[in-house]
Design an enzyme around this catalytic site. Sequence first.
Site, mmCIF file in Angstrom:
data_model
loop_
_atom_site.group_PDB
_atom_site.id
_atom_site.type_symbol
_atom_site.label_atom_id
_atom_site.label_comp_id
_atom_site.label_asym_id
_atom_site.label_seq_id
_atom_site.Cartn_x
_atom_site.Cartn_y
_atom_site.Cartn_z
ATOM 1 N N ASP A 186 0.802 -1.225 0.000
ATOM 2 C CA ASP A 186 0.000 0.000 0.000
ATOM 3 C C ASP A 186 0.830 1.268 0.000
ATOM 4 O O ASP A 186 0.338 2.330 -0.395
ATOM 5 C CB ASP A 186 -0.946 0.006 1.198
ATOM 6 C CG ASP A 186 -2.152 -0.901 0.978
ATOM 7 O OD1 ASP A 186 -2.536 -1.092 -0.185
ATOM 8 O OD2 ASP A 186 -2.705 -1.409 1.967
ATOM 9 N N TYR B 90 -10.088 -0.817 2.552
ATOM 10 C CA TYR B 90 -9.614 -0.819 3.931
ATOM 11 C C TYR B 90 -9.323 0.597 4.426
ATOM 12 O O TYR B 90 -8.986 1.494 3.647
ATOM 13 C CB TYR B 90 -8.338 -1.657 4.080
ATOM 14 C CG TYR B 90 -8.603 -3.053 4.596
ATOM 15 C CD1 TYR B 90 -8.904 -3.275 5.937
ATOM 16 C CD2 TYR B 90 -8.561 -4.155 3.752
ATOM 17 C CE1 TYR B 90 -9.148 -4.546 6.431
ATOM 18 C CE2 TYR B 90 -8.814 -5.445 4.229
ATOM 19 C CZ TYR B 90 -9.102 -5.628 5.561
ATOM 20 O OH TYR B 90 -9.359 -6.889 6.044
#
Length: 650
Positions: free
Chosen positions: A312, A396
């Site tokens: 990420d 998320y």
Amino acid sequence: MTATPTRSAVTAPLTAHPLSLLTAEEVSTNREVVDAAGLLGPDTRFVYVGLLEAPKAELLAHADGDPFRRSVASILVDRASGTATSVVVDVTAGAVESTREIDALAEGQGPILDEEFEDIEQILLASEEWIAAMERRGIDPAMVRAVPLSAGNFGDPAEEGRRMCRVLAFLQLDEADLPWAHPIDGVCAYVDLTERTVFAVADNAMMDVPMERGEWNAEPHGAPTRTDLKPIEITQPEGPSFTVTDNLIEWANWRFRFTFDVREGLVLHQLGWKDEAAPGGVRPIVNRASIPEMVVPYGDPAPSRYWINYFDQGEYVFGRYTNSLELGCDCLGEITYIDAVIADERGEPRTLTNAICLHEEDYGVLWKHTDLFNGMAETRRQRRLVISFFLTIGNYDYGFYWYLYLDGTIELEAKATGIVFTSAYTGPDGFATEMAPGLGAPFHQHLFSARLDMAVDGHTNAVDEVDAVRVPVSDLNPHGNAFRQQHTRLRTELEARRQADNLASRTWLVTNPERSNRLGQPVGYALHPEGQPTLLADPSSVIARRGAFGTHHLWVSAHDDSHRWPAGEIVNQSPGTDGLERYVEQDRDIDGADIVLWHTFGLTHFPRPEDWPVMPVDYTGFKLKPVGFFDRNPALDVPAGTTPHCRGRK
């Protein structure tokens, strides 16, 4: 290649300190200097812009009033060619320091642009093969939400050197519907981001699309919002106990600076404990602390999903998705909010309002004793300083919270919430949990890497692995009740690749062999790991190579200013030849040296039905605790409580 410095008439105003937060003026200057150097074309985008910190030696030598310069690092991506370029600009002098074209084959691709993701659905709608795949399923392609994901690097000749992503699909029934409830599983599109075309569709299985809506609020599930929770108000009538000057924070005995990097997130600098007898009035503990990488490897081996492993930070530059925090939602009490400046993809400054939250909070009992002999009956309450930020990346949401305690403890807590990434459910022998009828959530991990540039009372440190061990029955231990600590010195970088062991209560103790406490013991701080699983993928797997940092709980390296990224500087589609494994391959001496601890921690997530449709926060992290750093309990000076409900207080 390294460019001849190119000067511009534009320079940025000087900040207060070499580690001050990046300013809008510096971001603008960076863009103007890059443009003046002829490095910007109509298709050039800025995918990363961040402060390039001065070398550690310069920062340690800096004193207030000394002159200093500031540099900004950028990664540029040309959308027309896919070429990525690394550029460093001295924004103080208005000059390009260096440029380097990133080798796509040897290193990988530049991080993914938002602009590229925004094009994906139109690219899919122009693909006859994709349209046909949807029509075979009886799905209107216009109702499909495309989820483009980083592609990894699996050595496929058809993908070599190609800037690309892989795309999974979800059905959205209407504007209010959560598409995560309706995965269109068994099919995946491969998109060339430079050519803006679908070059392959992997249509491996026809699976039913789960159709139950994913409602996030209580009412559709027969549970109206409850009304029996009374308000909790947290007030500090005299204001907070901390002070903030530029980006220097002082609270209780703590003193540190902080910065915000769009890839790395929140960074703590020069973290120390105030002591009038110490040089400069501060005993250093950690020179620099950050979480510079994370990876989310998935455990579903299905043809349409085996490749899912998000980095990420290195692939998506996740700090640009930082939330603007609001009082009463993300933080409670007497809050100080701090903005962060980043660059948009055109290189212009963009302010993340209320990006960082700073506050202090009560944390229960600090120490307490009621004594049988001398009548002592004392309680002191713990409190902690909290500095944090929260971001949303895809499905998320992650929060990162640094805590500083009155007893000298340092803690990092990562919070994971949001919506689990979904699939079709294929049965109990598969690799997913059934979350709703026909809806699966694949097993996965969230593995974070902490970079801790230690400075325990100075920059000469050593590391011992400390285990609790049984003492065998012997003349020394005739009753077999004895146990003790076993210290094992980690002397070289390769020797210091270690795993946690909760059965041995394993910690890693960082000491300064040149400094002792009043008992003659070396001063130290211990890293307390949670000891959850490291990377569960097979050691021969691609992700075990590209995310090698996740294979050990602990790495220790000799300090090097250029060693900043545990999975390497370039991560998107990287072959996995850079990062921690390369940093330690020289096997340098770390016994009594300037060292960096790299700690892998995280969650192994076997989703539960209770994680749907929105996941309650899950927690992970680590602690650093003083071990002989202080001569006695450093929290003896905390005053007794003065609120009316404390016994004997009025």
